[in-house]
Design a protein around this motif. Structure first.
Motif, short mmCIF file in Angstrom:
data_model
loop_
_atom_site.label_atom_id
_atom_site.label_comp_id
_atom_site.label_asym_id
_atom_site.label_seq_id
_atom_site.Cartn_x
_atom_site.Cartn_y
_atom_site.Cartn_z
N ASN A 1 0.83 -1.21 0.00
CA ASN A 1 0.00 0.00 0.00
C ASN A 1 0.87 1.26 0.00
OD1 ASN A 1 -2.49 -1.28 -0.06
ND2 ASN A 1 -2.76 -1.25 2.16
N LEU B 1 -4.55 0.38 -4.11
CA LEU B 1 -4.20 1.21 -2.95
C LEU B 1 -5.19 0.97 -1.81
CD1 LEU B 1 -2.16 3.42 -2.22
CD2 LEU B 1 -3.80 5.09 -3.02
N ASN B 2 -4.68 1.03 -0.61
CA ASN B 2 -5.50 0.90 0.60
C ASN B 2 -6.22 -0.45 0.70
OD1 ASN B 2 -4.82 3.50 1.50
ND2 ASN B 2 -6.36 4.38 0.14
#
Length: 192
Positions: free
Chosen positions: A142, A165-166
């Protein structure tokens, strides 16, 4: 009998063949004992036999888990599957997962991630080293994707990175249980 001679060096196999021979002579078990059981014994490792015995002794099935990384688009990647903590601490987690796959392939076990036991049966998995390693790996990835987001100019690339992402790590609860065929096999080859 010839299979017993071929596999006489392996203790678990020898014991299962002996029980098969004894059950073929027992009129009460004669319907259960099948020729296919011989082939199944040939395709089992000692760990397969031990895991199957644990399943047989735990009537309701054993808790298993799958570690997933959940993306922002709600899709997921399987990071590790068939996680099970055996009663024998010497067995490696990856070997147990392979063993469960083999038992499923042999038609003895059902591995389901749509059914599960009570939630408290699964808390142990989150404390296992493999779970923590995957959480750390996903957190590091991430961070790398976050750094790429700033340096990427293409909208298409940014959208792809946003999906990755995340991510978060999730534990999918499941259960490994004996199929009727596996139960019949266990009664003949594993019971005392």
């Amino acid at each position: 009998m010839s299979a017993l001679n071929d596999y006489s060096g392996e203790k678990h196999t020898r014991e299962m063949f002996a029980k098969l021979i004894a059950s073929s002579m027992d009129k009460t078990k004669n319907e259960i004992a099948q020729q296919s059981f011989v082939e199944i014994v040939k395709n089992m490792s000692p760990i397969d036999a031990a895991i199957l015995k644990e399943l047989f002794e735990d009537n309701g099935g054993i808790p298993i888990a799958e570690i997933r990384s959940i993306r922002t688009d709600e899709g997921y990647n399987v990071e590790f599957t068939n996680l099970y903590l055996s009663k024998n601490p010497e067995y490696k987690i990856a070997t147990i997962a392979t063993s469960l796959n083999n038992l499923e392939r042999l038609g003895l076990v059902d591995l389901s991630y749509t059914r599960f036991r009570k939630s408290s049966d699964y808390s142990i998995f989150e404390n296992m080293g493999i779970f923590k390693e995957i959480v750390n790996k996903i957190n590091e990835e991430n961070s790398r994707y976050e750094g790429l987001m700033d340096s990427t100019s293409s909208t298409e690339q940014q959208d792809m990175i946003k999906t990755l992402l995340n991510r978060r790590v999730s534990l999918q609860k499941g259960i490994a249980s004996l199929k009727p065929f596996g139960e019949a096999f266990s009664k003949v080859c594993l019971s005392n």
